[in-house]
Design a protein around this motif. Structure first.
Motif, short mmCIF file in Angstrom:
data_model
loop_
_atom_site.label_atom_id
_atom_site.label_comp_id
_atom_site.label_asym_id
_atom_site.label_seq_id
_atom_site.Cartn_x
_atom_site.Cartn_y
_atom_site.Cartn_z
N TYR A 18 0.83 -1.20 0.00
CA TYR A 18 0.00 0.00 0.00
C TYR A 18 0.87 1.25 0.00
N ILE A 19 0.45 2.25 -0.79
CA ILE A 19 1.12 3.53 -0.87
C ILE A 19 0.14 4.62 -0.42
N PHE A 20 0.60 5.49 0.47
CA PHE A 20 -0.20 6.61 0.97
C PHE A 20 -0.10 7.74 -0.08
N LYS A 21 -1.11 7.86 -0.94
CA LYS A 21 -1.04 8.77 -2.09
C LYS A 21 -0.96 10.24 -1.69
N ASN A 22 -1.72 10.64 -0.68
CA ASN A 22 -1.83 12.06 -0.35
C ASN A 22 -1.24 12.39 1.03
N LEU A 23 -0.15 11.73 1.37
CA LEU A 23 0.49 11.95 2.67
C LEU A 23 0.87 13.41 2.86
N ASN A 24 1.25 14.09 1.78
CA ASN A 24 1.67 15.50 1.88
C ASN A 24 0.54 16.44 2.29
N ASN A 25 -0.70 15.93 2.25
CA ASN A 25 -1.84 16.76 2.66
C ASN A 25 -1.98 16.86 4.18
N PHE A 26 -1.18 16.07 4.90
CA PHE A 26 -1.30 16.03 6.35
C PHE A 26 -0.04 16.58 7.01
N ASN A 27 -0.26 17.35 8.06
CA ASN A 27 0.82 18.03 8.77
C ASN A 27 1.31 17.15 9.91
N ASP A 28 2.62 16.84 9.94
CA ASP A 28 3.12 15.97 11.00
C ASP A 28 3.20 16.67 12.36
N LYS A 29 2.86 17.96 12.39
CA LYS A 29 2.81 18.69 13.67
C LYS A 29 1.42 18.63 14.30
N GLU A 30 0.45 18.19 13.51
CA GLU A 30 -0.92 18.04 14.01
C GLU A 30 -1.10 16.68 14.68
N LYS A 31 -2.11 16.58 15.54
CA LYS A 31 -2.50 15.30 16.12
C LYS A 31 -3.69 14.76 15.32
#
Length: 309
Positions: A202-215
């Motif tokens: 599985y590949i996370f297609k839209n990972l860049n849409n999520f901020n790793d600083k958010e919970k």
């Protein structure tokens, strides 16, 4: 209310409850063998069935979409076939984003409509146990974590039919993350031989849409929740809660309210899979992040040969 599958189905060996239910499984297996139907073949349309032997959560829909993309790249007119199940509207909606979907209570009727519309290839999302159709190709999907579970048929185990049928289908897709399945392949090959294995992740297609600083609070009602959880944990996302629901679950207002309450308490945003997202009301969708996933096939050139590219 839908129920989750029994945990004992995925034990390495059958337990006491499985042994108790085993005679019922054998009766079902025998009845399946004698349930004969004359197989139908529609001319001028190639049929590819993507099914599973293990019940649910094996990546069938993701593989169907990947095949459609391959046919599109080669300018081959293809479509999807789905049997009309009321609890699978999510999959119908997801497939429709990638191509035309013919839905009917009868797969044969859906196939005839596809043929009359001049489609050259019909991709069946599920239908391996439908013995009324003579498929040109059959692909069997297994989740890399669950594989065959305890190896028994329903209700003693998770299999929809006897594992021996795997030698008829030949093309085996192992779908998941980076799990090592070599032992499983060796065992199956030693017993049945002449099988083709395709490793998919599985590949996370839209990972860049999520901020790793958010919970984030993750909820989902899919058949392979554990695989989703493992995939997300491989990212840098701050995942504070995982909420699992049964496969094809219809979320009530009360369910959504509880999810948002947990997110509020943890000062987190709410996210879910695309399939779950499509089951939600439009007003709710605006408040939730959508995880888009696709699969990557390692032996893609071998697959193209089978598909006659």
């Amino acid at each position: 209310m839908k129920l989750k599958k029994p945990k004992f189905w995925d034990y390495n060996k059958p337990n006491l409850l499985s042994n108790f239910l085993y005679p019922i499984s054998k009766i079902i297996e025998i009845l399946t063998i004698f349930k004969f139907k004359k197989k139908v073949k529609i001319e001028n349309v190639k049929t590819i069935c993507i099914g599973n032997i293990y019940l649910g959560g094996t990546g069938k829909t993701s593989l169907a979409i990947k095949l459609k993309e391959l046919f599109d790249k080669h300018n081959i007119n293809s479509c999807f076939i789905k049997k009309d199940y009321s609890d699978q509207i999510d999959e119908q909606k997801l497939l429709s984003k990638f191509g035309e979907v013919f839905v009917n209570k009868s797969r044969i009727k859906a196939l005839k409509k596809a043929a009359s519309a001049n489609y050259k290839v019909a991709i069946f999302d599920d239908g391996l146990q439908d013995k009324s159709i003579k498929y040109d190709l059959s692909f069997v999907c297994f989740n890399k974590t669950n594989l065959i579970g305890n190896g028994r048929m329903i209700p003693a185990g998770p299999l929809r039919e006897g594992l021996d049928n795997i030698k008829i289908y030949k093309n085996i897709f192992l779908i998941g993350n980076n799990e090592n399945t070599q032992t499983f392949k060796d065992q199956i090959n030693n017993k049945y031989g002449s099988l083709k294995f395709f490793d998919c992740r599985y590949i996370f297609k839209n990972l860049n849409n999520f901020n790793d600083k958010e919970k984030y609070v993750v909820f989902s009602g899919i058949g392979n929740f554990g695989t989703l959880k493992d995939m997300l944990k491989q990212t840098k996302m701050n995942l504070v809660e995982f909420l699992e629901f049964p496969d094809h679950y219809n979320f009530s207002e009360n369910d959504i309210g509880k999810i948002f309450k947990i997110a509020e308490e943890k000062k987190a945003k709410v996210i879910t899979t695309e399939k779950d997202f499509l089951r939600l009301d439009e007003k709710i969708q605006k408040k939730i992040g959508c995880i888009k996933i696709e699969i990557e096939i390692k032996q893609i050139e071998e697959l193209k040969k089978i598909l006659s590219f």
